[in-house]
Design an enzyme around this catalytic site. Structure first.
Site, short mmCIF file in Angstrom:
data_model
loop_
_atom_site.label_atom_id
_atom_site.label_comp_id
_atom_site.label_asym_id
_atom_site.label_seq_id
_atom_site.Cartn_x
_atom_site.Cartn_y
_atom_site.Cartn_z
N ASP A 212 -3.30 1.30 72.63
CA ASP A 212 -3.05 1.55 74.32
C ASP A 212 -4.84 2.80 74.49
OD1 ASP A 212 -0.49 3.71 75.56
OD2 ASP A 212 -2.34 2.78 76.37
N GLY A 213 -5.18 2.96 75.69
CA GLY A 213 -5.40 3.50 75.98
C GLY A 213 -7.17 2.93 76.34
N GLY B 233 -4.77 7.56 82.09
CA GLY B 233 -4.83 6.83 82.23
C GLY B 233 -6.50 7.09 82.42
N GLY B 234 -7.26 6.14 82.25
CA GLY B 234 -8.76 5.64 82.88
C GLY B 234 -9.75 6.71 81.87
N HIS C 209 7.75 4.83 76.66
CA HIS C 209 6.63 4.98 75.56
C HIS C 209 6.56 6.38 76.05
CE1 HIS C 209 1.70 6.37 74.70
NE2 HIS C 209 2.60 6.73 73.90
N ASP D 26 4.95 5.06 80.71
CA ASP D 26 4.21 6.06 80.35
C ASP D 26 5.46 6.94 80.93
OD1 ASP D 26 1.18 3.75 80.43
OD2 ASP D 26 2.27 4.98 79.37
N GLY E 174 -1.77 11.30 77.88
CA GLY E 174 -1.35 11.87 78.68
C GLY E 174 -2.42 11.27 79.29
N SER F 278 0.32 -1.26 81.45
CA SER F 278 0.85 0.40 82.05
C SER F 278 0.89 0.71 83.39
CB SER F 278 0.15 1.56 81.30
OG SER F 278 -0.20 2.73 81.93
C1 DX5 Z 1 -1.96 7.37 78.11
C2 DX5 Z 1 -1.27 5.95 78.73
C3 DX5 Z 1 -1.61 4.80 79.09
C4 DX5 Z 1 -2.76 4.95 79.91
C5 DX5 Z 1 -3.32 3.59 79.91
O1 DX5 Z 1 -1.77 8.54 77.92
O2 DX5 Z 1 -0.20 6.24 77.56
O3 DX5 Z 1 -1.13 3.69 78.97
O4 DX5 Z 1 -1.75 4.95 81.14
O5 DX5 Z 1 -4.77 3.16 80.60
P1 DX5 Z 1 -6.01 2.86 81.24
O6 DX5 Z 1 -5.90 1.73 80.54
O7 DX5 Z 1 -6.57 3.44 82.18
O8 DX5 Z 1 -6.38 3.57 79.66
#
Ligand code: DX5
Length: 228
Positions: free
Chosen positions: A178-179, A147-148, A69, A38, A145, A11
């Site tokens: 994912d996530g 990351g992290g 996505h 994203d 919505g 991502s």
């Molecule tokens: C969140 C996104 C993910 C996110 C993943 O809505 O769909 O792709 O960027 O990031 P991490 O791996 O940091 O959770």
């Protein structure tokens, strides 16, 4: 598709947006299999990211696959734009479109692979009637919505049920998560049944080089798959 070979998707949400071209090249050189863009519209999720022109601007930098996505309300209006931008996979949210059967069919008619994503609160049953139209099923392991965020282990039952349904029906579907995917969580998601792993923070931050992090994540996924 051999479900026992894990694919690693990056991502680019944590990337330096002023350097997206060099960033995707770095990811490809480090051995990532695909890039996830994203796309957020500020309505389906409380965040806003980028459109098809940003993706198109980076298409020529790498040869690896792109997946869009779409965390957007009403994805139907712009489907051809993501294909034109160079995305081989278009992932819509089951919660974001009214006529999922039609939306998935249109994505395939456009020559792309059709993906559907499920928010944590959405049951697998929301898509079992259209799985024959799906090339990729994305089980969100965070609320979309940002990351992290913390990985939701409670989603492993849904991942397992999806794995069982796909295998029972002999469908050729990639099962992605994912996530919160990182060294301490990717093994459990793989053991539950996933074969594609999207990671942001765990690729951009963490010990060692980017190559080290890719190798470590892929190794943990393989161990998880082998322990099924
Ligand atoms: C969140 C996104 C993910 C996110 C993943 O809505 O769909 O792709 O960027 O990031 P991490 O791996 O940091 O959770």
């Amino acid at each position: 598709m051999d479900t026992r070979v894990p694919r690693l998707v990056a991502s680019v949400l944590p990337a330096d947006f002023s350097e997206l071209g060099p960033e995707v090249r770095r990811l490809e050189k480090a051995g990532v299999d695909r890039i996830q863009w994203d796309v957020m519209d500020g309505r389906f999720v409380p965040n806003l990211t980028f459109g098809p022109d940003v993706i198109a601007a980076n298409r020529g930098h790498v040869s690896m696959g792109f997946e869009a996505h779409l965390m957007v309300e009403d994805p139907d209006s712009m489907l051809p734009r993501w294909v034109d931008a160079g995305c081989e996979i278009i992932i819509v949210h089951a919660e974001g479109t009214r006529h999922l059967h039609r939306t998935l069919s249109v994505i395939s008619e456009l020559g792309a692979r059709a993906g559907v994503a499920l928010n944590p609160s959405t049951p697998l049953e929301a898509v079992t009637n259209v799985l024959h139209l799906v090339d990729l099923l994305l089980v969100m392991t965070v609320n979309p919505g940002f990351g992290g965020q913390q990985y939701l282990a409670a989603m492993e039952d849904k991942i397992g049920a999806a794995r069982t349904e796909i295998d029972k029906r002999g469908l050729d579907i990639e099962l992605e998560v994912d996530g919160g995917i990182a060294g301490g969580t990717i093994g459990a998601a793989a053991r539950a049944g996933a074969d594609v792993f999207c990671a942001g923070s765990a690729l951009f931050n963490g010990p060692g080089t980017l190559e080290d992090r890719v190798t470590a994540l892929r190794g943990a996924a393989i161990a998880g798959i082998e322990s099924r």
